[in-house]
Design an enzyme around this catalytic site. Structure first.
Site, PDB file in Angstrom:
ATOM      1  N   LYS A  12    -176.378 -89.524 -20.216  1.00  0.00           N
ATOM      2  CA  LYS A  12    -177.076 -90.206 -21.309  1.00  0.00           C
ATOM      3  C   LYS A  12    -178.451 -90.672 -20.864  1.00  0.00           C
ATOM      4  O   LYS A  12    -179.365 -90.795 -21.662  1.00  0.00           O
ATOM      5  CB  LYS A  12    -176.318 -91.490 -21.675  1.00  0.00           C
ATOM      6  CG  LYS A  12    -175.049 -91.315 -22.421  1.00  0.00           C
ATOM      7  CD  LYS A  12    -174.385 -92.698 -22.476  1.00  0.00           C
ATOM      8  CE  LYS A  12    -173.170 -92.691 -23.336  1.00  0.00           C
ATOM      9  NZ  LYS A  12    -172.457 -93.992 -23.262  1.00  0.00           N
ATOM     10  N   LYS A  40    -176.980 -96.024 -10.037  1.00  0.00           N
ATOM     11  CA  LYS A  40    -177.626 -96.794 -11.107  1.00  0.00           C
ATOM     12  C   LYS A  40    -178.552 -97.863 -10.566  1.00  0.00           C
ATOM     13  O   LYS A  40    -179.528 -98.228 -11.189  1.00  0.00           O
ATOM     14  CB  LYS A  40    -176.569 -97.441 -12.019  1.00  0.00           C
ATOM     15  CG  LYS A  40    -175.849 -96.440 -12.897  1.00  0.00           C
ATOM     16  CD  LYS A  40    -175.177 -97.148 -14.063  1.00  0.00           C
ATOM     17  CE  LYS A  40    -174.437 -96.168 -14.956  1.00  0.00           C
ATOM     18  NZ  LYS A  40    -173.768 -96.829 -16.078  1.00  0.00           N
ATOM     19  N   LYS A  70    -174.766 -84.259 -13.101  1.00  0.00           N
ATOM     20  CA  LYS A  70    -173.935 -84.255 -14.306  1.00  0.00           C
ATOM     21  C   LYS A  70    -174.819 -84.436 -15.540  1.00  0.00           C
ATOM     22  O   LYS A  70    -175.931 -84.999 -15.451  1.00  0.00           O
ATOM     23  CB  LYS A  70    -172.874 -85.349 -14.242  1.00  0.00           C
ATOM     24  CG  LYS A  70    -173.426 -86.751 -14.222  1.00  0.00           C
ATOM     25  CD  LYS A  70    -172.331 -87.814 -14.289  1.00  0.00           C
ATOM     26  CE  LYS A  70    -172.996 -89.193 -14.327  1.00  0.00           C
ATOM     27  NZ  LYS A  70    -172.121 -90.321 -14.503  1.00  0.00           N
TER      28      LYS A  70
HETATM   29  P1  AMP Z   1    -170.006 -93.416 -20.596  1.00  0.00           P
HETATM   30  O1  AMP Z   1    -170.792 -92.891 -21.688  1.00  0.00           O
HETATM   31  O2  AMP Z   1    -170.703 -93.437 -19.290  1.00  0.00           O
HETATM   32  O3  AMP Z   1    -169.351 -94.720 -20.931  1.00  0.00           O
HETATM   33  O4  AMP Z   1    -168.835 -92.358 -20.381  1.00  0.00           O
HETATM   34  C1  AMP Z   1    -167.797 -92.171 -21.301  1.00  0.00           C
HETATM   35  C2  AMP Z   1    -166.823 -91.141 -20.758  1.00  0.00           C
HETATM   36  O5  AMP Z   1    -167.457 -89.852 -20.667  1.00  0.00           O
HETATM   37  C3  AMP Z   1    -166.286 -91.433 -19.350  1.00  0.00           C
HETATM   38  O6  AMP Z   1    -164.893 -91.166 -19.321  1.00  0.00           O
HETATM   39  C4  AMP Z   1    -167.031 -90.490 -18.473  1.00  0.00           C
HETATM   40  O7  AMP Z   1    -166.300 -90.129 -17.321  1.00  0.00           O
HETATM   41  C5  AMP Z   1    -167.209 -89.287 -19.376  1.00  0.00           C
HETATM   42  N1  AMP Z   1    -168.403 -88.492 -19.001  1.00  0.00           N
HETATM   43  C6  AMP Z   1    -169.669 -88.940 -18.865  1.00  0.00           C
HETATM   44  N2  AMP Z   1    -170.504 -87.942 -18.494  1.00  0.00           N
HETATM   45  C7  AMP Z   1    -169.730 -86.830 -18.374  1.00  0.00           C
HETATM   46  C8  AMP Z   1    -170.007 -85.469 -18.027  1.00  0.00           C
HETATM   47  N3  AMP Z   1    -171.241 -85.045 -17.736  1.00  0.00           N
HETATM   48  N4  AMP Z   1    -168.971 -84.586 -18.028  1.00  0.00           N
HETATM   49  C9  AMP Z   1    -167.723 -84.990 -18.332  1.00  0.00           C
HETATM   50  N5  AMP Z   1    -167.399 -86.259 -18.671  1.00  0.00           N
HETATM   51  C10 AMP Z   1    -168.382 -87.178 -18.699  1.00  0.00           C
END
Ligand code: AMP
Ligand code: TRP
Length: 325
Positions: A197, A112, A194
């Site tokens: 967002k 990041k 991965k």
């Molecule tokens: P965040 O939106 O970054 O706060 O992530 C929220 C949750 O989604 C966290 O537990 C991340 O580990 C999971 N997450 C984010 N991106 C992925 C992905 N591409 N595949 C699986 N889990 C994800």
């Protein structure tokens, strides 16, 4: 007594099917068996620049998504991180026992911060300490997250153990829960990364609020691997990824999925995956529209009250152990 869960997501960008399959889906499944705390981590969100008006809106939008996904405020505590000041307070204490070296090893900071550490915000660097505070305040047993959070969980465990050793037994040392399938959903455009967002290429992610047409287009345009067979081959990450999403959305076993696509081509897989995704998201998107701001506020205020009473008990012990009162 039930064991405890804590997890959270940031109210930034758009939630995608990776967030759902890697995290939210499991939160919903686990909420009966555990006493669960699900947080909207807006303090984490400001580690990168946010427009205040958008952040406020996104915070409520994420609450809608939690509810539409099936989190039940009768069974789970759903709240906004900044409503419980103990998160910021414990972060300070943990900052004083965390080490520069262990934070420098966090790969998410490197990603990041885009390699430019001189310009990166200090909050982005200390972000994992705030995450540790979130978890440790609730004496959490289990933290359901995607694969990308594993390293942060290890740091959380290290900080808990260090504090317990230096100041006396205070925190429960939490375990990660990383699902065996779906913990790392990949970009549809670049299966070496991965699904994210913040991907510049929005075609790489299926967002939970995408309309049917957009979903179908994104899946049809997804990159594939060489070869024609449809299976879970590690060396063919693009097809494996599409098949994994298909498996999780349809609830079939891996063997059933492979058997289903024997002798069929990539076009067929994409067509059926698009259909399954649209079918899955349609009722979800209907439910998202059901919650007005007032009823959300009430749920989140109640959640903050419940969370505060647990968090303040832990913080009080921490302050005593530190010699603050
Ligand atoms: P965040 O939106 O970054 O706060 O992530 C929220 C949750 O989604 C966290 O537990 C991340 O580990 C999971 N997450 C984010 N991106 C992925 C992905 N591409 N595949 C699986 N889990 C994800
Ligand atoms: N860092 C997590 C992410 O980016 C979000 C998060 C913050 C979290 N605090 C947490 C997840 C506590 C689990 C537990 O996805």
């Amino acid at each position: 007594m039930k064991k405890r869960i804590f997890s959270g997501a940031q109210p930034t960008g758009e939630l995608h099917i990776g967030n759902y399959l890697g995290a939210l889906k499991n939160w919903v499944a686990l909420q009966d068996k555990y006493e669960s705390f699900y947080c909207i981590v807006n303090l984490h969100a400001v580690t990168l620049p946010q427009d205040p008006k958008t952040l406020r809106q996104k915070t409520l939008d994420l609450a809608r998504i939690y509810l539409a996904a099936g989190l039940d405020p009768e069974r789970s505590t759903i709240f906004i991180q900044s409503d419980v000041p103990a998160h910021a307070e414990l972060t300070w204490v943990l900052s004083c026992i965390a080490r520069m070296g262990e934070l420098e090893r966090m790969t998410q900071f490197k990603d990041k911060g885009k390699g430019n550490t001189e310009r990166a915000g200090v909050g982005l660097f200390t972000y994992p300490i705030l995450m540790a505070a979130d978890i440790l305040l609730y004496q959490t047993d289990l933290v359901p997250v995607g694969q990308d959070q594993k390293q942060h969980l290890e740091l959380t465990r290290d900080l808990a153990e260090r504090f317990n050793r230096d100041f006396g037994e205070t925190f429960k040392v939490p375990e990660p829960y990383i699902p065996p399938v779906g913990a790392n959903i990949l970009s549809l455009q670049d299966p070496t990364k991965k699904m994210s967002k913040s991907d510049e290429n929005a075609a790489g992610a299926i967002f939970l609020l995408d309309d049917a047409d957009t979903i179908t287009k994104k899946i049809k345009r997804a990159v594939t691997d060489s070869g024609t067979e449809i299976n879970f081959d590690e060396n063919r990450p693009a097809i494996r990824n599409l098949l994994t999403i298909y498996q999780l959305l349809t609830g079939k076993t891996a063997d059933e999925c492979v058997a289903h696509f024997v002798g069929k081509g990539y076009g067929q897989l994409k067509g059926e995956l698009a259909e399954a995704t649209v079918e899955f998201l349609r009722p979800f998107q209907e439910r998202v529209k059901q919650y007005d701001d007032d009823s959300l506020r009430k749920i989140l205020d109640d959640g903050a009250d419940k969370a505060s009473s647990v968090a303040s008990t832990t913080l009080k012990t921490v302050y005593e152990r530190m010699g603050f009162n």
